[in-house]
Scaffold this motif. Structure first.
Motif, PDB file in Angstrom:
ATOM      1  N   LEU A  13      10.859  -8.313  28.149  1.00  0.00           N
ATOM      2  CA  LEU A  13      11.489  -7.538  27.075  1.00  0.00           C
ATOM      3  C   LEU A  13      11.966  -6.189  27.604  1.00  0.00           C
ATOM      4  O   LEU A  13      13.061  -5.742  27.273  1.00  0.00           O
ATOM      5  N   LYS A  14      11.166  -5.571  28.443  1.00  0.00           N
ATOM      6  CA  LYS A  14      11.574  -4.291  29.020  1.00  0.00           C
ATOM      7  C   LYS A  14      12.862  -4.463  29.829  1.00  0.00           C
ATOM      8  O   LYS A  14      13.799  -3.677  29.703  1.00  0.00           O
ATOM      9  N   ALA A  15      12.924  -5.498  30.638  1.00  0.00           N
ATOM     10  CA  ALA A  15      14.119  -5.754  31.450  1.00  0.00           C
ATOM     11  C   ALA A  15      15.331  -6.039  30.565  1.00  0.00           C
ATOM     12  O   ALA A  15      16.444  -5.571  30.849  1.00  0.00           O
ATOM     13  N   TYR A  16      15.132  -6.781  29.490  1.00  0.00           N
ATOM     14  CA  TYR A  16      16.214  -7.107  28.559  1.00  0.00           C
ATOM     15  C   TYR A  16      16.772  -5.833  27.917  1.00  0.00           C
ATOM     16  O   TYR A  16      17.987  -5.625  27.853  1.00  0.00           O
ATOM     17  N   CYS A  17      15.878  -4.965  27.436  1.00  0.00           N
ATOM     18  CA  CYS A  17      16.302  -3.708  26.817  1.00  0.00           C
ATOM     19  C   CYS A  17      16.960  -2.789  27.840  1.00  0.00           C
ATOM     20  O   CYS A  17      17.969  -2.139  27.547  1.00  0.00           O
ATOM     21  N   GLU A  18      16.400  -2.743  29.021  1.00  0.00           N
ATOM     22  CA  GLU A  18      16.962  -1.890  30.073  1.00  0.00           C
ATOM     23  C   GLU A  18      18.364  -2.344  30.451  1.00  0.00           C
ATOM     24  O   GLU A  18      19.270  -1.516  30.617  1.00  0.00           O
ATOM     25  N   LYS A  19      18.575  -3.640  30.548  1.00  0.00           N
ATOM     26  CA  LYS A  19      19.908  -4.163  30.861  1.00  0.00           C
ATOM     27  C   LYS A  19      20.904  -3.781  29.762  1.00  0.00           C
ATOM     28  O   LYS A  19      22.020  -3.354  30.036  1.00  0.00           O
ATOM     29  N   PHE A  20      20.489  -3.914  28.517  1.00  0.00           N
ATOM     30  CA  PHE A  20      21.347  -3.535  27.397  1.00  0.00           C
ATOM     31  C   PHE A  20      21.680  -2.046  27.458  1.00  0.00           C
ATOM     32  O   PHE A  20      22.839  -1.650  27.325  1.00  0.00           O
ATOM     33  N   MET A  21      20.670  -1.217  27.668  1.00  0.00           N
ATOM     34  CA  MET A  21      20.887   0.231  27.703  1.00  0.00           C
ATOM     35  C   MET A  21      21.741   0.645  28.898  1.00  0.00           C
ATOM     36  O   MET A  21      22.562   1.555  28.777  1.00  0.00           O
ATOM     37  N   THR A  22      21.574  -0.026  30.019  1.00  0.00           N
ATOM     38  CA  THR A  22      22.383   0.268  31.204  1.00  0.00           C
ATOM     39  C   THR A  22      23.858   0.008  30.904  1.00  0.00           C
ATOM     40  O   THR A  22      24.727   0.768  31.342  1.00  0.00           O
ATOM     41  N   SER A  23      24.144  -1.023  30.138  1.00  0.00           N
ATOM     42  CA  SER A  23      25.537  -1.332  29.798  1.00  0.00           C
ATOM     43  C   SER A  23      26.144  -0.289  28.860  1.00  0.00           C
ATOM     44  O   SER A  23      27.360  -0.224  28.719  1.00  0.00           O
ATOM     45  N   LYS A  24      25.323   0.525  28.231  1.00  0.00           N
ATOM     46  CA  LYS A  24      25.793   1.528  27.279  1.00  0.00           C
ATOM     47  C   LYS A  24      25.879   2.938  27.866  1.00  0.00           C
ATOM     48  O   LYS A  24      26.266   3.873  27.167  1.00  0.00           O
ATOM     49  N   VAL A  25      25.520   3.109  29.139  1.00  0.00           N
ATOM     50  CA  VAL A  25      25.553   4.440  29.751  1.00  0.00           C
ATOM     51  C   VAL A  25      26.999   4.900  29.889  1.00  0.00           C
ATOM     52  O   VAL A  25      27.865   4.155  30.350  1.00  0.00           O
ATOM     53  N   ASN A  26      27.237   6.140  29.466  1.00  0.00           N
ATOM     54  CA  ASN A  26      28.564   6.743  29.608  1.00  0.00           C
ATOM     55  C   ASN A  26      28.392   8.232  29.908  1.00  0.00           C
ATOM     56  O   ASN A  26      27.265   8.728  29.974  1.00  0.00           O
ATOM     57  N   GLY A  27      29.498   8.924  30.057  1.00  0.00           N
ATOM     58  CA  GLY A  27      29.449  10.339  30.398  1.00  0.00           C
ATOM     59  C   GLY A  27      28.734  11.196  29.375  1.00  0.00           C
ATOM     60  O   GLY A  27      28.153  12.220  29.715  1.00  0.00           O
ATOM     61  N   GLU A  28      28.753  10.789  28.123  1.00  0.00           N
ATOM     62  CA  GLU A  28      28.121  11.584  27.072  1.00  0.00           C
ATOM     63  C   GLU A  28      26.612  11.389  26.983  1.00  0.00           C
ATOM     64  O   GLU A  28      25.890  12.297  26.600  1.00  0.00           O
ATOM     65  N   ASN A  29      26.117  10.200  27.312  1.00  0.00           N
ATOM     66  CA  ASN A  29      24.678   9.957  27.166  1.00  0.00           C
ATOM     67  C   ASN A  29      23.941   9.822  28.503  1.00  0.00           C
ATOM     68  O   ASN A  29      22.770   9.489  28.530  1.00  0.00           O
ATOM     69  N   ALA A  30      24.631  10.082  29.611  1.00  0.00           N
ATOM     70  CA  ALA A  30      24.041   9.865  30.932  1.00  0.00           C
ATOM     71  C   ALA A  30      22.797  10.720  31.174  1.00  0.00           C
ATOM     72  O   ALA A  30      21.799  10.227  31.700  1.00  0.00           O
ATOM     73  N   LEU A  31      22.832  11.988  30.803  1.00  0.00           N
ATOM     74  CA  LEU A  31      21.669  12.856  31.018  1.00  0.00           C
ATOM     75  C   LEU A  31      20.470  12.399  30.205  1.00  0.00           C
ATOM     76  O   LEU A  31      19.351  12.310  30.724  1.00  0.00           O
ATOM     77  N   ILE A  32      20.706  12.112  28.940  1.00  0.00           N
ATOM     78  CA  ILE A  32      19.615  11.652  28.073  1.00  0.00           C
ATOM     79  C   ILE A  32      19.072  10.319  28.582  1.00  0.00           C
ATOM     80  O   ILE A  32      17.860  10.110  28.622  1.00  0.00           O
TER      81      ILE A  32
END
Length: 195
Positions: A107-126
């Protein structure tokens, strides 16, 4: 999904309950029957330790999970039974935290993969700070890469100022990675200069 599996999930969801304590923090609980106990133990080494030892959870048959909403707990339990989760950015964050806490690696890997696909310039620091806090290596790498690619813009954000105050060690790590990238880029460029 088989009818038996549906009944077991329905039974467990029915047995989930939600309460507010005096200080308004939330406590969600799972009443674990013998069938659910076996299933929970097979999915998480933390649940296994809780339910197969002399801990309070094994005596009471209840696992109390603090600081999680009913919807997140419901999604967590649903994933434990079906290996399926419907994610948005907030649900992925919350489920990753639970997955890490209870060592549900898939589950952690699944969520991490999803979140990695959503990284952009605005949320990269967070995203980088979150990944660092929760040992999410792939998310950390993707976020750091995005941070380094947008360093000029990101250092002007309020999130950057907050990070400098809250975790200066993390900011130093970002700059070390940024400088290392600059040195490597310069070294590669000098290799191609005429002699």
């Amino acid at each position: 999904m088989s009818w038996g599996k549906f009944q077991m999930i329905h039974c467990l969801f029915y047995r989930l309950y939600w309460s507010h304590v005096a200080n308004q923090s939330c406590i969600s609980s799972i009443d674990v029957g013998s069938a659910q106990c076996h299933f929970m133990v097979s999915r998480s080494p933390v649940f296994k330790a809780m339910l197969e030892s002399e801990m309070e959870e094994s005596r009471s048959g209840t696992i109390k999970i603090s600081d999680v909403s009913y919807s997140v707990l419901r999604s967590f339990v649903h994933y434990l039974y079906t290996a399926e989760a419907t994610l948005d950015e907030n649900m992925a964050l919350d489920l990753l935290v639970l997955a890490e806490r209870y060592q549900v690696k898939h589950l952690k890997a699944y969520c991490e993969k999803f979140m990695t696909s959503k990284v952009n310039g605005e949320n990269a620091l967070i995203s980088f700070a979150f990944a660092n806090q929760h040992n999410a290596k792939h998310l950390m790498e993707a976020s750091l890469s995005m941070v380094m690619d947008n360093m000029d813009k990101l250092t002007k954000q309020d999130e950057y100022k907050e990070l400098v105050e809250k975790d200066p060690r993390l900011v130093v790590g970002i700059y070390e990675a940024y400088l290392s990238k600059q040195v490597n880029t310069a070294a590669v460029a000098t290799e191609y200069l005429p002699v």
